[in-house]
Design a protein around this motif. Sequence first.
Motif, short mmCIF file in Angstrom:
data_model
loop_
_atom_site.label_atom_id
_atom_site.label_comp_id
_atom_site.label_asym_id
_atom_site.label_seq_id
_atom_site.Cartn_x
_atom_site.Cartn_y
_atom_site.Cartn_z
N ASP A 164 8.86 5.57 -17.03
CA ASP A 164 8.05 5.95 -18.18
C ASP A 164 6.62 6.19 -17.69
OD1 ASP A 164 7.81 6.39 -21.00
OD2 ASP A 164 6.69 4.51 -21.12
N ASN A 166 2.61 7.18 -18.26
CA ASN A 166 1.60 6.99 -19.31
C ASN A 166 0.22 7.41 -18.82
OD1 ASN A 166 3.12 3.92 -18.92
ND2 ASN A 166 3.76 5.29 -20.58
N LYS A 195 2.38 1.41 -32.05
CA LYS A 195 2.90 2.68 -32.59
C LYS A 195 2.95 2.61 -34.13
CE LYS A 195 5.63 3.57 -28.41
NZ LYS A 195 4.41 3.89 -27.65
N THR A 221 6.86 11.50 -27.69
CA THR A 221 7.32 10.68 -26.57
C THR A 221 8.80 10.95 -26.35
OG1 THR A 221 7.86 8.86 -28.05
CG2 THR A 221 5.69 8.82 -27.04
N ASP A 266 5.17 8.69 -22.42
CA ASP A 266 4.64 8.06 -23.62
C ASP A 266 3.14 7.95 -23.34
OD1 ASP A 266 3.95 6.52 -25.76
OD2 ASP A 266 5.45 4.96 -25.42
N GLU A 269 0.67 5.02 -24.28
CA GLU A 269 1.09 3.65 -23.96
C GLU A 269 0.19 3.07 -22.86
OE1 GLU A 269 3.87 1.61 -25.21
OE2 GLU A 269 2.51 0.28 -24.12
#
Lengths: 387, 387
Positions: A164, A166, A195, A221, A266, A269
């Motif tokens: 992931d 960010n 979120k 995302t 994302d 994040e």
Amino acid sequence: MTDTLHPALLPNGLSDGLPPRAEREADVVDGLMAFVRAFGYRRVKPPLIEFEDGLLTGAGGALVRDTFRVMDPVSQRMMGVRPDFTVQIGRIATTRLRHDPRPLRLCYAGQVLRVRGTQLRPERQFTQVGAELIGADGPAAEAEVVVLAAEALEAVGVVDATIDLNLPTLLGVLCEAHAVPDAVRAALRPAVDHKDVAAVREAAAETPALGALLVALIQATGPAREALAEIAALDLPAEAAARVAALGALVDRVEVAHPGLTLTVDALESRGFEYYTGVGFSVFARGARGELARGGRYRAGPEDRGEPAAGFTLMMDAVLDAIPEVEATRRVLAPLDHDRAAAARLRQDGWVVVQALDETADPAAEARRLGCDSVLGAAGPEALASA
Amino acid sequence: MTDTLHPALLPNGLSDGLPPRAEREADVVDGLMAFVRAFGYRRVKPPLIEFEDGLLTGAGGALVRDTFRVMDPVSQRMMGVRPDFTVQIGRIATTRLRHDPRPLRLCYAGQVLRVRGTQLRPERQFTQVGAELIGADGPAAEAEVVVLAAEALEAVGVVDATIDLNLPTLLGVLCEAHAVPDAVRAALRPAVDHKDVAAVREAAAETPALGALLVALIQATGPAREALAEIAALDLPAEAAARVAALGALVDRVEVAHPGLTLTVDALESRGFEYYTGVGFSVFARGARGELARGGRYRAGPEDRGEPAAGFTLMMDAVLDAIPEVEATRRVLAPLDHDRAAAARLRQDGWVVVQALDETADPAAEARRLGCDSVLGAAGPEALASA
């Protein structure tokens, strides 16, 4: 001492590593270190404790409250037990190894201690393994560490890893572009972290354009290519657009270096870790509690002589949860007066050979009692009949 | 904080492990652990800190003054950073693993901290590797750990190791047999430890027979067979003679298990470590400062539920000093857009493949700058012309 504790009692969040998990952890750490070493990362081993001034400056500041402190009777100064390796690696890179050619690739494996655990991770002692690429800017360096983290985990048996990506600083960049007051920014951080779209809109009520942008980013995302396309369609301020473009360049490079890696984006994040100055990333895998790895772009070393750096840290508890158990080693019981050369050959072939310490009338029963599956005879290991 | 320290400054006795020594230490630890594991010793990993009550009871009492203490904010109790592993291994064996079959074989590797260094070893953090055989009495168990220590060291490259066998409790046994007052006994310990014959005679002036015996024992040191023969000729009290006989039985077993091992006997030597209840031993080697290993017979676990045990601890600093440097790994620089499958194959063959992070007009110069001996070309590594 007021009352006596049961001798088996350990402090909360501290535990004994027992067989076979302790053995397995050591094997996996070895596998990870061998993997990163083959990419030119050289091992350093900072001390467990050092002066707190060094341990808690710069990036270490975030861990001040998590650090055990002890008085050094020799220097009469306060020392801290490291809560993390990254600050120590930055210190080594920018002091002892400052004359080594850049980029400097360093790796480490060892224990860290924290004063308190978290709800998700009650543990207070962790085994960390990591790699840091120091003195190099740009997406090639970031792609190297992202792919290295993924491939190292794959090498020790992690399957289905997801990375992931960010931009932990993006919220700050957007707040600056929209000139929002500090109070609003402070209210936006937890809303964005959770979120919580309604809370974001409420906190950004005075700057609805920013609110709408943040909500769109929260919703954009998922798989990296799709998320980046959605974000590209948004009307971002120039600085924010540049950061997103850099993230896109990183995705391009990672896909070339390791096609088929599962990348998600994302953008907003931060996982409460605003220590990163550019891209940040976390690795997840099925079956594992929380992140297996966390990494990103940061400044290594003290502020006045910092260097651009990118790296990652692997959390061994989560890594072990994500990989399958290995098969048990074969164990053979060798009688008191056995052929030692034969036993040595078996050990070299991967057997565990347990030596009997006295004569026994029933070697098979003794072998079974000791968890062995065979007895060493004249012609080699003789398997026990099933009990 | 009163004044600022130079960021590179570490507390006395603490240091950064740098390449290549940190890498070498890790490799040697792995080699030692793999060796003892093949004898059925299973790895345990106690926490770095635990309640001081447990850490400092029994055998741990000797290290009270060497232990860093921290307050646990969670339990409001004092914890200690382990100064040694043996007490923790005894705790694990007699609590968590109390139902495992005996003899129980455990091993460990990790860091220990001490509040103060000694003159011989100023370091305050050590890497220790060890093995403990718990729940077995008698010379077969002792011979197993003595031979295991010697063979494990041999396996990682130590040559010319000497094992010095001692009876740390012998002085106490002799003092008891001669019914000497505590004050005399207290004066004899340092005199014997320093092999100061005049001081021994003076301290034992009231019991000249004991003085003569101690002087004879101090002089009866050297190769095991000769020293044991000299000691056998002395007129020892029954209990002391029994201990010497047990030492002789151990020498017999060690010579059968590993013919050619260099064994010496220095019966009265205790090295300040009266923790052992029977035989003690130290391993020395040419080129190493101090002992490579120390071990012996002791009681594992808390006093009320202790078990007979024998084991050893390896001091990694001394071990590393005793083994030759290994050859450097071959390093090749891979251009920015290299064949990643070819690089992966080279890494599996033991090469270090360093990835270039940008285009370079002169790959050979760049490779040289980064400490590589070759550049990855279409057909594989191309060695650099000598500079």
